[in-house]
Enzyme design. Sequence first.
Site, PDB file in Angstrom:
ATOM      1  CG  ASP A 427      -2.320  -6.907  -6.406  1.00 53.95           C
ATOM      2  OD1 ASP A 427      -0.818  -6.255  -6.449  1.00 53.95           O
ATOM      3  OD2 ASP A 427      -2.898  -7.464  -8.014  1.00 53.95           O
ATOM      4  CD  GLU A 480       0.492  -2.962  -6.047  1.00 55.89           C
ATOM      5  OE1 GLU A 480       1.649  -2.550  -6.026  1.00 55.89           O
ATOM      6  OE2 GLU A 480      -0.948  -3.583  -6.667  1.00 55.89           O
TER       7      GLU A 480
END
EC number: 2.4.1.18
Length: 750
Positions: A427, A480
């Site tokens: 993330d 990401e």
Amino acid sequence: MTIVAPEQIQKITNNQHQNPFEVLGSHKLSDNNGKSAWVVRAYLPKADAAWVIRPEERESYPMHSVHHPNFFECEIEAAELKNYQLKVKEGDRERVFYDPYAFRSAKLTEFDRYLFAEGNHHRIYEKLGAHPTEINGIAGVYFAVWAPNARNVSIVGDFNEWDGRKDQMERTESGIWELFIPQLPSGTIYKYEIKNPEGHIYLKSDPYGFAQQVRPDTASKVVDLNQYQWQDEDWLEQRRHQDPHDQPISVYELHAGSWLHTGAEHPPDSGEVVRVSEKPEGRFLTYRELADKLIPYVKDLGYTHIELLPIAEHPYDGSWGYQVAGYFAPTSRFGSPEDFMYFVDQCHANDLGVIVDWVPGHFPKDSHGLAYFDGTHLYEHDDPRKGEHKEWGTYVFNYSRHEVRNFLVSNALFWFDKYHIDGIRVDAVASMLYLDYNRNDGEWVPNRYGGHENLEAADFLRQLNYLIFGYYPGILSIAEESTAWPLVSRPTYLGGLGFNFKWNMGWMHDMLDYFSEDPIHRRYHHNHVTFSLMYAFSENFMLALSHDEVVHGKGSLWDRMPGDDWQKFANLRCLFSYMFTHPGKKTMFMGMEFGQHKEWNAWGDLQWELLNHESHQKFKQFFKDLNGIYRSQPALYTQDFSDEGFEWIDCNDADNSVVSFIRKDQYSDEFVVTVCNFTPVPHHDYWIGVPQAGFYEELFNSDAECYGGSNMGNGGGKATVEWSNPKWHQALPLCLPPLSVMVFKHKPDA
């Protein structure tokens, strides 16, 4: 009379001694007339009287107070003295237990400490934390925690009335504190009581704890992760020999807390009407219930992987798991560690891989967690210009510190090792890579070269990916990352960050912008459809329509589609069909598969009641068939990352908003032709150039009546006709249905 100085005893009674074994426990005295003698010392808060018991001799020896009413000792003549017990009288209660200070801990070796201090102990989770074990034949739990700046560390829990005076730990040279406590069972809850040099007390859960209490309680829990009997050996062996780059990857992204609650079953295939509340009264499904309900559902839809939003322990439901407090503990909201193992095992038994979202970029400030762990900024930077995400209210890991980097690297390896996961989606990589991420001038510190790149974070990510692929070939590591940082998904030996996939955020934004336009205006935004192919092979991209696209007022994908209900469905079918035929692996968030109308509500359930309507049932069938055509055609996935696998037929027909292209298989001469009509205007006798003469079977048509379309098409396929086009000497004269995507395949023998 004791030979221990009063100052030493005072350090023990004031929780200021960093090596209580120097004072407490058994100590051999000098031999006298050929006889050995021992002195046993114990600090026993609240004790009125105490005895030493030698179980093998069934003898007890009274202890007497020395310099402090609760500091006891006695002398015993014996050739050796081990595994003795203490009997303690506290008011009307008596209890007998083994003395922790009779057991010198031996789990951490000097080599372990060296590797940890260097940042290279890849399995430090097998040493730090709480581990059921035996010493001298006595079962108990070994505890170890890194807190180098603490004045004193104790283990506290129900077993010692949360009294930090009772089980004081020993400090090693590397700043790791350790202690073995006999007879503690699995399931014991505990925390560390940490005192900083000024004596301020912090109650902390275990950074390496394998389980925690259900929130809002925050204590760690002793568990043995080696009891579960895995059944997925064949799956893991097969994974080792696969290259995910040339495999079909279709990911169902899931927030386990809002997929479904108890008391609201989603409709079975019979179409039974079911009421589902936005704020359900039922509880979360457990990991085992998810295995029973989720796995058949996802498998039936044809996905290859399930991706879980962060499953590590987190205090606040509303963070969706992205503010982690227990990095080594699967959240207890849904059950035990063994229950999560069962879930992963069942996924593998059903040919589904498991990806977990992993959050190494920041952590919350909750008092029981990593923040200010030993009274200093241990895991985070002490400079807020480096160590704090003000927008998120979280701290940033100090990647320059070896032990912190070791914590994170070993944590990623841990999930592959102990839980057999198949991938991580890392993330907020952009927030890690840039020192000025979401910071104004003066709020960040340049790197040593004066730039804004976080060099330590980049080095950490390279180390992470180098190691996880070395230990676990065939897994997925997905970034990401939304910036122009180069070589994110290239190997570390080429200077890359080492991920094998990167989310394509540019494609996502372009396509959602494009499909939000009224079709009459799409001719002016044709580049949104085609631009992604200008850079599609610069990284190993994964096309993602994730949870981030259906929250924070963005509405659902359904909301963004123009037109009436029929056109909304048709536009969604167009969007997803183009996604599955475009180069790149695929990720989609739960609810998109049946056309959820409302923005995702993390506190409720998906809108399962929509499946009571035929239109949504047909849309779900469309998804099932789309996954099926994707997985059945190697041309759609074996060359996702090479321009040799893609060729435009025509990308210039902006006036009609039509594109056509070829996808090619890496291992054969097979190819498929995709034609997209992004307007509600049908076209008859629309010619598409193709590379070979013959019959082209219509494998897939998003406008089919069984999906809710108008059922226009080409009667199952078309034969080529000769064409005078300078590039394409053969053509297919096609009927292009409104708002449709069609896939054709050459049939040489037809």
